[in-house]
Enzyme design. Structure first.
Site, mmCIF file in Angstrom:
data_model
loop_
_atom_site.group_PDB
_atom_site.id
_atom_site.type_symbol
_atom_site.label_atom_id
_atom_site.label_comp_id
_atom_site.label_asym_id
_atom_site.label_seq_id
_atom_site.Cartn_x
_atom_site.Cartn_y
_atom_site.Cartn_z
ATOM 1 N N GLU A 3 1.150 -5.146 20.943
ATOM 2 C CA GLU A 3 0.448 -4.561 21.702
ATOM 3 C C GLU A 3 -0.308 -3.378 19.695
ATOM 4 O O GLU A 3 0.047 -3.541 18.877
ATOM 5 C CB GLU A 3 1.112 -3.355 21.590
ATOM 6 C CG GLU A 3 0.911 -2.238 22.723
ATOM 7 C CD GLU A 3 -0.110 -2.900 23.975
ATOM 8 O OE1 GLU A 3 -1.288 -2.838 23.900
ATOM 9 O OE2 GLU A 3 0.032 -3.587 24.667
ATOM 10 N N TYR A 60 -15.139 -3.576 6.676
ATOM 11 C CA TYR A 60 -14.120 -3.023 6.941
ATOM 12 C C TYR A 60 -13.746 -3.709 8.119
ATOM 13 O O TYR A 60 -12.245 -3.890 8.573
ATOM 14 C CB TYR A 60 -13.839 -1.846 6.260
ATOM 15 C CG TYR A 60 -12.683 -0.655 6.466
ATOM 16 C CD1 TYR A 60 -11.402 -0.702 5.822
ATOM 17 C CD2 TYR A 60 -12.772 -0.362 7.764
ATOM 18 C CE1 TYR A 60 -10.909 -0.259 5.898
ATOM 19 C CE2 TYR A 60 -11.253 0.465 8.487
ATOM 20 C CZ TYR A 60 -10.108 0.839 7.048
ATOM 21 O OH TYR A 60 -9.128 1.144 7.195
ATOM 22 N N LYS A 66 -10.355 -5.257 9.771
ATOM 23 C CA LYS A 66 -9.074 -4.743 11.021
ATOM 24 C C LYS A 66 -9.279 -5.143 12.293
ATOM 25 O O LYS A 66 -8.455 -5.918 12.783
ATOM 26 C CB LYS A 66 -9.534 -3.154 10.882
ATOM 27 C CG LYS A 66 -9.521 -3.106 9.138
ATOM 28 C CD LYS A 66 -7.577 -2.472 9.343
ATOM 29 C CE LYS A 66 -7.701 -2.307 7.915
ATOM 30 N NZ LYS A 66 -6.432 -2.465 7.679
ATOM 31 N N ILE A 122 -7.825 10.342 9.388
ATOM 32 C CA ILE A 122 -6.114 10.380 8.289
ATOM 33 C C ILE A 122 -6.452 11.338 7.871
ATOM 34 O O ILE A 122 -7.876 10.398 6.929
ATOM 35 C CB ILE A 122 -4.885 9.432 8.442
ATOM 36 C CG1 ILE A 122 -5.134 8.240 10.018
ATOM 37 C CG2 ILE A 122 -3.445 10.244 8.432
ATOM 38 C CD1 ILE A 122 -4.156 8.956 11.328
ATOM 39 N N GLY A 152 0.989 -1.129 0.586
ATOM 40 C CA GLY A 152 0.003 -0.591 -0.404
ATOM 41 C C GLY A 152 0.639 1.667 0.392
ATOM 42 O O GLY A 152 0.801 2.475 0.800
ATOM 43 N N ALA A 153 1.862 0.884 -0.614
ATOM 44 C CA ALA A 153 3.163 2.395 -0.210
ATOM 45 C C ALA A 153 2.621 3.790 -1.305
ATOM 46 O O ALA A 153 3.481 4.657 -0.755
ATOM 47 C CB ALA A 153 4.342 1.370 -0.669
HETATM 48 N N1 LIG Z 1 -6.685 6.576 6.145
HETATM 49 C C1 LIG Z 1 -6.927 6.940 7.457
HETATM 50 O O1 LIG Z 1 -7.729 6.933 8.136
HETATM 51 C C2 LIG Z 1 -7.316 4.746 7.835
HETATM 52 C C3 LIG Z 1 -7.670 4.867 8.950
HETATM 53 C C4 LIG Z 1 -7.847 3.657 9.912
HETATM 54 C C5 LIG Z 1 -6.637 2.545 9.062
HETATM 55 N N2 LIG Z 1 -6.451 3.148 7.667
HETATM 56 C C6 LIG Z 1 -5.499 2.069 7.123
HETATM 57 O O2 LIG Z 1 -4.229 2.310 7.012
HETATM 58 C C7 LIG Z 1 -4.025 1.809 5.577
HETATM 59 C C8 LIG Z 1 -3.271 2.391 4.332
HETATM 60 O O3 LIG Z 1 -4.696 3.418 4.238
HETATM 61 P P1 LIG Z 1 -4.286 5.329 3.761
HETATM 62 O O4 LIG Z 1 -4.940 5.894 4.269
HETATM 63 O O5 LIG Z 1 -3.044 5.631 3.359
HETATM 64 O O6 LIG Z 1 -5.546 4.451 2.121
HETATM 65 P P2 LIG Z 1 -5.162 5.371 0.919
HETATM 66 O O7 LIG Z 1 -6.327 4.903 -0.325
HETATM 67 O O8 LIG Z 1 -4.632 6.414 0.528
HETATM 68 O O9 LIG Z 1 -4.200 3.928 0.301
HETATM 69 C C9 LIG Z 1 -4.063 2.455 -0.112
HETATM 70 C C10 LIG Z 1 -2.442 1.879 -0.918
HETATM 71 O O10 LIG Z 1 -3.008 0.689 -0.869
HETATM 72 C C11 LIG Z 1 -3.134 0.154 -1.989
HETATM 73 N N3 LIG Z 1 -4.142 -0.700 -2.453
HETATM 74 C C12 LIG Z 1 -5.918 -1.015 -2.360
HETATM 75 N N4 LIG Z 1 -5.639 -2.045 -2.630
HETATM 76 C C13 LIG Z 1 -4.667 -2.559 -3.316
HETATM 77 C C14 LIG Z 1 -4.470 -4.221 -3.763
HETATM 78 N N5 LIG Z 1 -5.455 -5.279 -4.095
HETATM 79 N N6 LIG Z 1 -3.457 -4.495 -3.355
HETATM 80 C C15 LIG Z 1 -2.339 -4.481 -3.116
HETATM 81 N N7 LIG Z 1 -2.197 -2.944 -2.810
HETATM 82 C C16 LIG Z 1 -4.057 -2.554 -2.949
HETATM 83 C C17 LIG Z 1 -3.311 1.912 -3.440
HETATM 84 O O11 LIG Z 1 -3.620 1.376 -4.401
HETATM 85 C C18 LIG Z 1 -2.337 2.297 -2.282
HETATM 86 O O12 LIG Z 1 -1.791 2.810 -2.797
HETATM 87 C C19 LIG Z 1 -5.402 0.977 5.210
HETATM 88 O O13 LIG Z 1 -4.917 0.168 5.858
HETATM 89 C C20 LIG Z 1 -5.846 1.340 6.054
HETATM 90 O O14 LIG Z 1 -7.217 0.290 5.607
HETATM 91 C C21 LIG Z 1 -5.989 4.250 7.049
#
Ligand SMILES: NC(=O)c1ccc[n+]([C@@H]2O[C@H](COP(=O)([O-])OP(=O)(O)OC[C@H]3O[C@@H](n4cnc5c(N)ncnc54)[C@H](O)[C@@H]3O)[C@@H](O)[C@H]2O)c1
Length: 246
Positions: free
Chosen positions: A234, A153, A157, A185, A13-14
């Site tokens: 943790e 979702y 999680k 975020i 998810g880089a």
């Molecule tokens: N943004 C928030 O508020 C928030 C809150 C809690 C948890 N998270 C978690 O943090 C992580 C990153 O979230 P973010 O906000 O950067 O989201 P984002 O949507 O900005 O980025 C997600 C990335 O995952 C990639 N992705 C999607 N499907 C994929 C797949 N099948 N294989 C590989 N890559 C894939 C996308 O191309 C994207 O680059 C996620 O696991 C998300 O659930 C985010």
């Protein structure tokens, strides 16, 4: 400040909002990176911009839902860097759908990308995790308090969190395994939510604002580094007080 020179981070998810900041945070502290994302052009461009000579970063297309891809990414880490010190399986999706309208395929897709991926990747990488290594998973406030229209979702999680704890028990000694649980975020993932319910959510957050991706990256780095050398199994909440664990 944490120092990661000579250490290897595998990050999925880089190319996302949080992923980019984690990559930048570790790169600035000397780490070498394997960046993986479904969006191939985005992750390759990102790597080129950060490290034009390709000395410390490689990037690859990776589909988190695909078991085979986990093996390919682990092999790449082994062949290019000789092992992995830190892994952050951050790829995820956050579709909006009430349970009453959710098809089985909707459910499966979210579970596959958000949860199965963590299992596939951790299992594939285990043999090449180095001494004093760390895995940090990304769970969510939704895991702890549920989420309207995001049951798949929040279930994914919640399971990532318990998988994290089980891995911490199985890998303890050589590899610590912890989770970061972000609240809201500011990334593309939450754009719709912030547009619809932003004022309410801010009012519920004692800090009175949304989080920035860098505020997640710094906690991920803390958990990877030696300052957290006895922190294992943790979860650290990064949500401005939106949810406080009992
Ligand atoms: N943004 C928030 O508020 C928030 C809150 C809690 C948890 N998270 C978690 O943090 C992580 C990153 O979230 P973010 O906000 O950067 O989201 P984002 O949507 O900005 O980025 C997600 C990335 O995952 C990639 N992705 C999607 N499907 C994929 C797949 N099948 N294989 C590989 N890559 C894939 C996308 O191309 C994207 O680059 C996620 O696991 C998300 O659930 C985010």
């Amino acid at each position: 400040m944490q120092e990661f020179t000579g250490r290897i981070l595998l990050l999925t998810g880089a190319a996302g909002g949080i992923g980019r900041e984690i990559a930048a945070f570790f790169f600035a502290r000397g780490a070498s990176l394997l960046l993986a994302d479904l969006d191939e052009s985005a992750v390759i461009n990102m790597a080129r911009q950060m490290d034009p000579q390709g000395e410390r970063i490689i990037a690859a297309r990776y589909d988190a839902a695909c078991e085979h891809d986990a093996g390919i990414i682990a092999s790449l880490a082994h062949d290019h860097f000789g092992g992995v010190d830190f892994m952050v399986p951050g790829a995820g999706i956050y579709p909006h759908c009430p349970v009453s309208q959710m098809e089985g395929a909707d459910w499966r897709r979210v579970i596959a990308i958000n949860l199965d991926s963590v299992f596939y990747l951790c299992r594939a990488v285990m043999p090449i995790l180095r001494e004093n290594s760390a895995i940090v998973t990304l769970t969510s406030v939704a895991a702890h308090r549920g989420s309207q229209n995001h049951a798949h979702y929040s279930a994914s999680k919640g399971a990532v969190l318990s998988l994290t704890r089980s891995l911490a028990i199985e890998l303890g000694g050589r590899t610590r395994v912890n989770a970061v649980s972000p609240g809201i975020i500011e990334t593309a993932m939450t754009r719709e939510l912030r547009g619809e319910k932003g004022d309410i959510l801010k009012a519920q957050t004692p800090c009175g604002r949304f989080g920035q991706p860098r505020e997640v990256a710094s906690v991920v780095a803390f958990l990877c580094g030696d300052d957290a050398s006895f922190v294992n199994g943790e979860v650290i909440h990064v949500n401005g007080g939106l949810y406080m664990a009992g």
